[in-house]
Design a protein around this motif. Structure first.
Motif: not given
Length: 170
Positions: A60, A124, A169, A158, A62, A142, A15, A144, A120, A12, A69
């Motif tokens: 995000c 995605v 999330l 979020y 995988s 996924i 990202l 984030f 978001e 996280s 990303a």
């Protein structure tokens, strides 16, 4: 055997750093554009206003190889989305671009955003489009980063709509 190859997904934190770098690039683009044109010149461009860059950026990646990303930017509601993302929304009783049903809202009715409007789902959607088709992923695969407001770089919470569709999330 290839050594030093990344075998763990993005964290996280990684990202979140990618999202902050995207914010810097967006700001730099606007500044360069403003410097390119003198204030004396009557040049009207939508590229110079604060609303032109994305309002919110999130990244995000995988959990499944190849760990690609993607950045998501909140500019407008997602128009056409990836079928996996559309199914994730439909499984929760939501439709992209349509208001959240009353039975899902809180008593005040203001805690849910329009499905597909946040950064978001944009991230995605991009991630699903760049992943290999022979290696499909699930929404739960996924990871984030934090979402950041572009103007001041501060992290933001979020929304409940995204928390409903993307349970990771929390």
């Amino acid at each position: 055997i290839i050594e030093n190859m990344k075998t763990v997904p993005y964290t996280s934190h990684e990202l979140s750093q990618m999202a902050l770098q995207e914010i810097s690039r967006s700001r730099a683009r606007v500044i360069r554009h403003r410097q390119r044109y003198d204030s004396d010149v009557d040049y009207k461009s939508t590229k110079t206003d604060l609303w032109d860059p994305p309002r919110i950026v999130v990244a995000c990646g995988s959990l499944i190889s190849p760990y690609k990303a993607a950045h998501g930017r909140q500019n407008s509601t997602l128009k056409k989305c990836h079928p996996i993302l559309e199914k994730a929304y439909e499984s929760k009783g939501l439709r992209i671009g349509h208001p959240v049903p009353d039975n899902l809202k809180n008593k005040n009715g203001k805690s849910y955003w329009l499905p597909g409007h946040c950064a978001e789902p944009h991230a995605v959607h991009k991630l699903l489009n760049i992943m290999d088709w022979w290696n499909p992923i699930r929404i739960s695969d996924i990871v984030f980063g934090k979402a950041f407001r572009v103007i001041n770089g501060m992290p933001i919470a979020y929304c409940n709509t995204c928390k409903l569709v993307f349970p990771q999330l929390r």
